[in-house]
Write a protein that holds these residues in place. Structure first.
Motif, PDB file in Angstrom:
ATOM      1  N   ARG A   9      62.511  48.193 109.371  1.00  0.00           N
ATOM      2  CA  ARG A   9      62.653  46.743 109.375  1.00  0.00           C
ATOM      3  C   ARG A   9      64.105  46.334 109.135  1.00  0.00           C
ATOM      4  NH1 ARG A   9      58.572  43.697 105.508  1.00  0.00           N
ATOM      5  NH2 ARG A   9      60.004  44.638 103.999  1.00  0.00           N
ATOM      6  N   ILE A  10      64.479  45.199 109.702  1.00  0.00           N
ATOM      7  CA  ILE A  10      65.779  44.598 109.425  1.00  0.00           C
ATOM      8  C   ILE A  10      65.550  43.525 108.369  1.00  0.00           C
ATOM      9  CG2 ILE A  10      67.766  43.395 110.385  1.00  0.00           C
ATOM     10  CD1 ILE A  10      67.362  46.232 111.476  1.00  0.00           C
ATOM     11  N   GLU A  11      66.337  43.555 107.287  1.00  0.00           N
ATOM     12  CA  GLU A  11      66.100  42.657 106.162  1.00  0.00           C
ATOM     13  C   GLU A  11      67.369  41.885 105.812  1.00  0.00           C
ATOM     14  OE1 GLU A  11      64.452  44.817 102.892  1.00  0.00           O
ATOM     15  OE2 GLU A  11      62.624  45.384 104.003  1.00  0.00           O
ATOM     16  N   LEU A  12      67.162  40.627 105.403  1.00  0.00           N
ATOM     17  CA  LEU A  12      68.243  39.760 104.950  1.00  0.00           C
ATOM     18  C   LEU A  12      68.099  39.553 103.448  1.00  0.00           C
ATOM     19  CD1 LEU A  12      70.579  37.704 105.415  1.00  0.00           C
ATOM     20  CD2 LEU A  12      68.806  35.994 105.900  1.00  0.00           C
ATOM     21  N   TRP A  13      69.164  39.884 102.700  1.00  0.00           N
ATOM     22  CA  TRP A  13      69.163  39.773 101.248  1.00  0.00           C
ATOM     23  C   TRP A  13      70.256  38.814 100.800  1.00  0.00           C
ATOM     24  CZ3 TRP A  13      66.062  42.420  97.635  1.00  0.00           C
ATOM     25  CH2 TRP A  13      65.151  43.333  98.201  1.00  0.00           C
ATOM     26  N   ARG A  14      69.992  38.119  99.680  1.00  0.00           N
ATOM     27  CA  ARG A  14      70.985  37.222  99.103  1.00  0.00           C
ATOM     28  C   ARG A  14      71.168  37.523  97.621  1.00  0.00           C
ATOM     29  NH1 ARG A  14      73.245  33.172 101.821  1.00  0.00           N
ATOM     30  NH2 ARG A  14      72.312  32.588 103.828  1.00  0.00           N
ATOM     31  N   ALA A  15      72.401  37.237  97.164  1.00  0.00           N
ATOM     32  CA  ALA A  15      72.688  37.288  95.731  1.00  0.00           C
ATOM     33  C   ALA A  15      72.551  35.881  95.180  1.00  0.00           C
ATOM     34  CB  ALA A  15      74.095  37.814  95.498  1.00  0.00           C
ATOM     35  N   ALA A  16      71.705  35.713  94.174  1.00  0.00           N
ATOM     36  CA  ALA A  16      71.470  34.402  93.587  1.00  0.00           C
ATOM     37  C   ALA A  16      71.451  34.537  92.073  1.00  0.00           C
ATOM     38  CB  ALA A  16      70.144  33.815  94.070  1.00  0.00           C
ATOM     39  N   ALA A  17      72.464  33.958  91.424  1.00  0.00           N
ATOM     40  CA  ALA A  17      72.566  33.970  89.958  1.00  0.00           C
ATOM     41  C   ALA A  17      72.481  35.391  89.403  1.00  0.00           C
ATOM     42  CB  ALA A  17      71.482  33.094  89.341  1.00  0.00           C
ATOM     43  N   GLY A  18      73.173  36.295  90.062  1.00  0.00           N
ATOM     44  CA  GLY A  18      73.207  37.680  89.585  1.00  0.00           C
ATOM     45  C   GLY A  18      71.966  38.478  89.897  1.00  0.00           C
ATOM     46  N   GLN A  19      71.079  37.932  90.730  1.00  0.00           N
ATOM     47  CA  GLN A  19      69.849  38.620  91.081  1.00  0.00           C
ATOM     48  C   GLN A  19      69.796  38.887  92.590  1.00  0.00           C
ATOM     49  OE1 GLN A  19      67.572  39.670  88.710  1.00  0.00           O
ATOM     50  NE2 GLN A  19      69.178  38.957  87.321  1.00  0.00           N
ATOM     51  N   LEU A  20      68.980  39.851  92.983  1.00  0.00           N
ATOM     52  CA  LEU A  20      68.759  40.174  94.390  1.00  0.00           C
ATOM     53  C   LEU A  20      67.528  39.432  94.892  1.00  0.00           C
ATOM     54  CD1 LEU A  20      69.370  44.027  94.298  1.00  0.00           C
ATOM     55  CD2 LEU A  20      70.774  42.347  95.491  1.00  0.00           C
ATOM     56  N   GLN A  21      67.659  38.859  96.063  1.00  0.00           N
ATOM     57  CA  GLN A  21      66.540  38.119  96.635  1.00  0.00           C
ATOM     58  C   GLN A  21      66.417  38.452  98.120  1.00  0.00           C
ATOM     59  OE1 GLN A  21      66.648  33.882  95.946  1.00  0.00           O
ATOM     60  NE2 GLN A  21      65.490  33.456  97.804  1.00  0.00           N
ATOM     61  N   ARG A  22      65.261  39.003  98.509  1.00  0.00           N
ATOM     62  CA  ARG A  22      65.027  39.280  99.932  1.00  0.00           C
ATOM     63  C   ARG A  22      64.591  37.968 100.587  1.00  0.00           C
ATOM     64  NH1 ARG A  22      61.588  44.323 101.061  1.00  0.00           N
ATOM     65  NH2 ARG A  22      60.039  43.127  99.907  1.00  0.00           N
ATOM     66  N   GLU A  23      65.399  37.475 101.521  1.00  0.00           N
ATOM     67  CA  GLU A  23      65.157  36.170 102.122  1.00  0.00           C
ATOM     68  C   GLU A  23      64.312  36.250 103.377  1.00  0.00           C
ATOM     69  OE1 GLU A  23      68.290  33.110 103.888  1.00  0.00           O
ATOM     70  OE2 GLU A  23      68.223  33.080 101.692  1.00  0.00           O
ATOM     71  N   ALA A  24      64.449  37.331 104.140  1.00  0.00           N
ATOM     72  CA  ALA A  24      63.690  37.470 105.387  1.00  0.00           C
ATOM     73  C   ALA A  24      63.630  38.933 105.780  1.00  0.00           C
ATOM     74  CB  ALA A  24      64.328  36.646 106.506  1.00  0.00           C
ATOM     75  N   THR A  64      68.809  55.504  96.802  1.00  0.00           N
ATOM     76  CA  THR A  64      67.425  55.028  96.778  1.00  0.00           C
ATOM     77  C   THR A  64      67.319  53.578  96.316  1.00  0.00           C
ATOM     78  OG1 THR A  64      67.133  55.879  94.519  1.00  0.00           O
ATOM     79  CG2 THR A  64      66.507  57.340  96.355  1.00  0.00           C
ATOM     80  N   ALA A  65      68.413  52.829  96.429  1.00  0.00           N
ATOM     81  CA  ALA A  65      68.350  51.443  95.941  1.00  0.00           C
ATOM     82  C   ALA A  65      69.444  50.596  96.577  1.00  0.00           C
ATOM     83  CB  ALA A  65      68.482  51.413  94.424  1.00  0.00           C
ATOM     84  N   LEU A  66      69.166  49.304  96.588  1.00  0.00           N
ATOM     85  CA  LEU A  66      70.177  48.301  96.897  1.00  0.00           C
ATOM     86  C   LEU A  66      70.614  47.709  95.573  1.00  0.00           C
ATOM     87  CD1 LEU A  66      71.744  46.378  98.830  1.00  0.00           C
ATOM     88  CD2 LEU A  66      69.733  44.889  98.764  1.00  0.00           C
ATOM     89  N   GLU A  67      71.919  47.707  95.327  1.00  0.00           N
ATOM     90  CA  GLU A  67      72.435  47.232  94.049  1.00  0.00           C
ATOM     91  C   GLU A  67      73.392  46.063  94.259  1.00  0.00           C
ATOM     92  OE1 GLU A  67      72.297  51.520  91.684  1.00  0.00           O
ATOM     93  OE2 GLU A  67      74.234  50.640  92.249  1.00  0.00           O
ATOM     94  N   LEU A  68      73.452  45.197  93.256  1.00  0.00           N
ATOM     95  CA  LEU A  68      74.415  44.108  93.223  1.00  0.00           C
ATOM     96  C   LEU A  68      75.368  44.380  92.074  1.00  0.00           C
ATOM     97  CD1 LEU A  68      75.239  41.327  94.379  1.00  0.00           C
ATOM     98  CD2 LEU A  68      73.812  40.284  92.597  1.00  0.00           C
ATOM     99  N   HIS A  69      76.667  44.493  92.403  1.00  0.00           N
ATOM    100  CA  HIS A  69      77.691  44.779  91.408  1.00  0.00           C
ATOM    101  C   HIS A  69      78.559  43.556  91.177  1.00  0.00           C
ATOM    102  CE1 HIS A  69      77.673  49.445  92.115  1.00  0.00           C
ATOM    103  NE2 HIS A  69      76.457  48.936  91.884  1.00  0.00           N
ATOM    104  N   ASP A  70      79.099  43.429  89.949  1.00  0.00           N
ATOM    105  CA  ASP A  70      80.064  42.369  89.704  1.00  0.00           C
ATOM    106  C   ASP A  70      81.459  42.871  90.020  1.00  0.00           C
ATOM    107  OD1 ASP A  70      80.901  43.953  87.604  1.00  0.00           O
ATOM    108  OD2 ASP A  70      80.101  42.635  86.042  1.00  0.00           O
ATOM    109  N   GLN A 113      88.036  38.915  94.442  1.00  0.00           N
ATOM    110  CA  GLN A 113      86.938  39.861  94.450  1.00  0.00           C
ATOM    111  C   GLN A 113      85.707  39.229  93.818  1.00  0.00           C
ATOM    112  OE1 GLN A 113      87.682  43.593  92.495  1.00  0.00           O
ATOM    113  NE2 GLN A 113      86.864  44.702  94.236  1.00  0.00           N
ATOM    114  N   ALA A 114      84.517  39.559  94.324  1.00  0.00           N
ATOM    115  CA  ALA A 114      83.313  38.881  93.873  1.00  0.00           C
ATOM    116  C   ALA A 114      82.157  39.861  93.844  1.00  0.00           C
ATOM    117  CB  ALA A 114      83.002  37.720  94.804  1.00  0.00           C
ATOM    118  N   GLU A 115      80.959  39.309  93.529  1.00  0.00           N
ATOM    119  CA  GLU A 115      79.761  40.132  93.585  1.00  0.00           C
ATOM    120  C   GLU A 115      79.647  40.775  94.957  1.00  0.00           C
ATOM    121  OE1 GLU A 115      76.857  37.560  90.622  1.00  0.00           O
ATOM    122  OE2 GLU A 115      76.808  37.236  92.781  1.00  0.00           O
TER     123      GLU A 115
END
Length: 524
Positions: free
Chosen positions: A71-86, A30-36, A21-23
């Motif tokens: 819009r269609i969006e691509l998001w990445r998890a990077a070092a515990g942070q959210l990053q919208r890539e495209a 009302t949000a996009l969240e990243l969980h551990d 199991q991972a992030e």
């Protein structure tokens, strides 16, 4: 609401390969969240989003739709942070579900399923989203998944059941209803994952080494099955100015440069296959000639090619065939041309091209018959032999040097060569026979001498960087070992593509550097 709950439940069980199991991404209201892996929130971005799918095969990433902008969006998890890539503009359709697919080539595909039965497939290449195709899908889908290994898209349709569709745009296939609903729409939403868990994945199709097209021709003028067979004309002094003669079997003969742009079009009617030879001796002159089968006339069209590459019609030649189909040509002992047309009824003729004054005609030399339909053929001039593909059975060889020689079945369709057996071409330097294995969207390579061993197979994949789609259901092909410059310094393989996908459109022809084919075959 039940669809949001389903999305949350699926996000909660997302894991890396191997079950660790991972992030994971989670959509709140009302949000996009990243969980551990313990469920703690690592990062949060305020957005009202819907229809999310996520993967961990290239780091943890997710694709979602912004509920407000579409819009269609691509998001990445990077070092515990959210990053919208495209991010890409909202599609024209109303998206009901979306799901991701990693294809056999390792490319990322995205399915956007519309609520009215019309959907889109995109290729995600870094920050680019390339439209691949529009496809018909079930109405108001409530969930979707793709099994990568079997390239199958599974869709749940409320009140109907679970559907399976091909996720391979090059091999569309049919929709199959796998399970019917029993307890209503809400239970159906959850049944997709349950059904997939209960039913083992189908065995993945055989993998072939993949080579990339470096060029393609302009599409045919009409949609549908139009492109068929190419023949390569090599410029005597400037290889980069060589040409591709290609049949548009609804209209005539197209002539392309190596850049894929059409140079000429000759509206000679429904021609199916074409072949050519250069430096033929007629009337004390050296001529470059091409021959194509004309199906409406059950005859042949003869073309001349000038030293500068201008193609012109020279003559219409009659045959005694009823439903003429394929053709190939070869140089005879006199330096002239022998023509080998075939008929759907299995007949293959040998005709000798003659010039009397200014009049062209053909004289019959011989004929044999196969049990079922042939099409592709090629002449091995060095060994005075003819190879003919019988579509359902394999490849026959005929000795052209002896009188009354009978055809021998030297290569049988089977593993590595799936019917239909289609286009054939020879690399004389290597002594290899290249064959279109249409049933497996691939190509097989054989020795042209006994025991006709298979050297290897390969497929032509998508060149995402150049925006050129892969190749499937190939009919005709041709190759030359001549130095044509640039990526084709060691020669080029030209193949017909049965489905043009980037973007979706009429059929065309793809160009592959020969050196890449050699590497793929020798890497086996």
């Amino acid at each position: 609401m039940h669809r949001l709950l389903l999305t949350l439940a699926l996000a909660a069980c997302a894991t890396f390969p191997g079950g660790v199991q991972a992030e994971r991404f989670v959509l709140a209201k009302t949000a996009l969240e990243l969980h551990d892996d313990a469920g703690r929130t690592l990062a949060r971005y305020a957005i009202r989003a819907k229809h999310m799918d996520q993967r961990s095969d290239d780091g943890r990433f997710a694709v979602l739709q912004d509920a407000d902008s579409g819009r269609i969006e691509l998001w990445r998890a990077a070092a515990g942070q959210l990053q919208r890539e495209a991010a890409w503009p909202a599609p024209a359709l109303e998206v009901e579900q979306l799901c991701l697919h990693r294809d056999a080539q390792g490319l990322l595909q995205l399915f956007l399923l519309g609520n009215e039965g019309l959907s889109e497939q995109w290729l995600i290449d870094g920050r680019r989203a390339l439209p691949v195709q529009r496809l018909a899908t079930p109405f108001e889908p409530s969930a979707c998944r793709v099994r990568d290994g079997e390239a199958t898209l599974y869709v749940a349709e409320p009140g109907v059941g679970l559907w399976a569709l091909s996720a391979n745009a090059e091999r569309p296939g049919r929709r199959l209803l796998l399970a019917e609903p029993q307890l209503g729409e809400k239970s159906l939403n959850g049944r997709l994952d349950a059904w997939l868990a209960e039913h083992p994945a189908a065995a993945p199709a055989a993998r072939h080494p993949v080579v990339m097209p470096m060029g393609q021709t302009q599409p045919m003028r009409e949609v549908g099955d139009a492109a068929d067979d190419p023949a390569i004309w090599v410029h005597r002094s400037r290889g980069a100015q060589s040409l591709i003669l290609a049949t548009d079997k609804k209209r005539g003969l197209a002539v392309y440069g190596l850049d894929g742009r059409e140079r000429q079009f000759l509206p000679v009617g429904r021609i199916n296959n074409v072949d050519l030879r250069q430096g033929l001796v007629y009337g004390g002159r050296q001529l470059d000639l091409a021959v194509a089968t004309q199906r409406d006339e059950a005859g042949l069209v003869l073309f001349g090619i000038s030293p500068g590459g201008r193609v012109s019609e020279l003559a219409r030649l009659k045959t005694t065939l009823d439903d003429i189909y394929g053709v190939c040509v070869g140089r005879n002992a006199d330096g002239g041309l022998d023509v080998f047309p075939n008929d759907k009824d299995g007949r293959v003729q040998r005709l000798r091209l003659k010039l009397a004054g200014k009049t062209w005609n053909v004289e019959p030399v011989g004929e044999f018959r196969l049990d079922s339909q042939p099409e592709g053929c090629v002449v091995d001039e060095a060994n005075q032999a003819l190879f003919v593909g019988e579509e359902k059975r394999g490849i026959w060889r005929v000795d052209l040097g002896g009188e009354g020689s009978k055809p021998a079945l030297v290569i049988t369709a089977g593993p590595g060569l799936m019917p239909d057996v289609e286009g054939l071409a020879i690399h004389p330097g290597r002594g290899w026979l290249v064959v279109s294995s249409q049933g497996s969207d691939s190509f097989a390579v054989y020795d042209i001498r006994p025991p006709f061993a298979q050297r290897g197979t390969f497929a032509i994949g998508t060149n995402a960087a150049l925006g050129i789609d892969g190749v499937s259901e190939t009919d005709g092909l041709d190759l030359t070992p001549a130095n044509l410059g640039g990526p084709y310094a060691d020669g080029v393989l030209v193949v017909q593509d049965g489905h043009k996908r980037l973007p979706h459109g009429p059929q065309n022809f793809k160009l592959v550097p020969w050196r890449d084919v050699e590497k793929a075959v020798q890497a086996r």
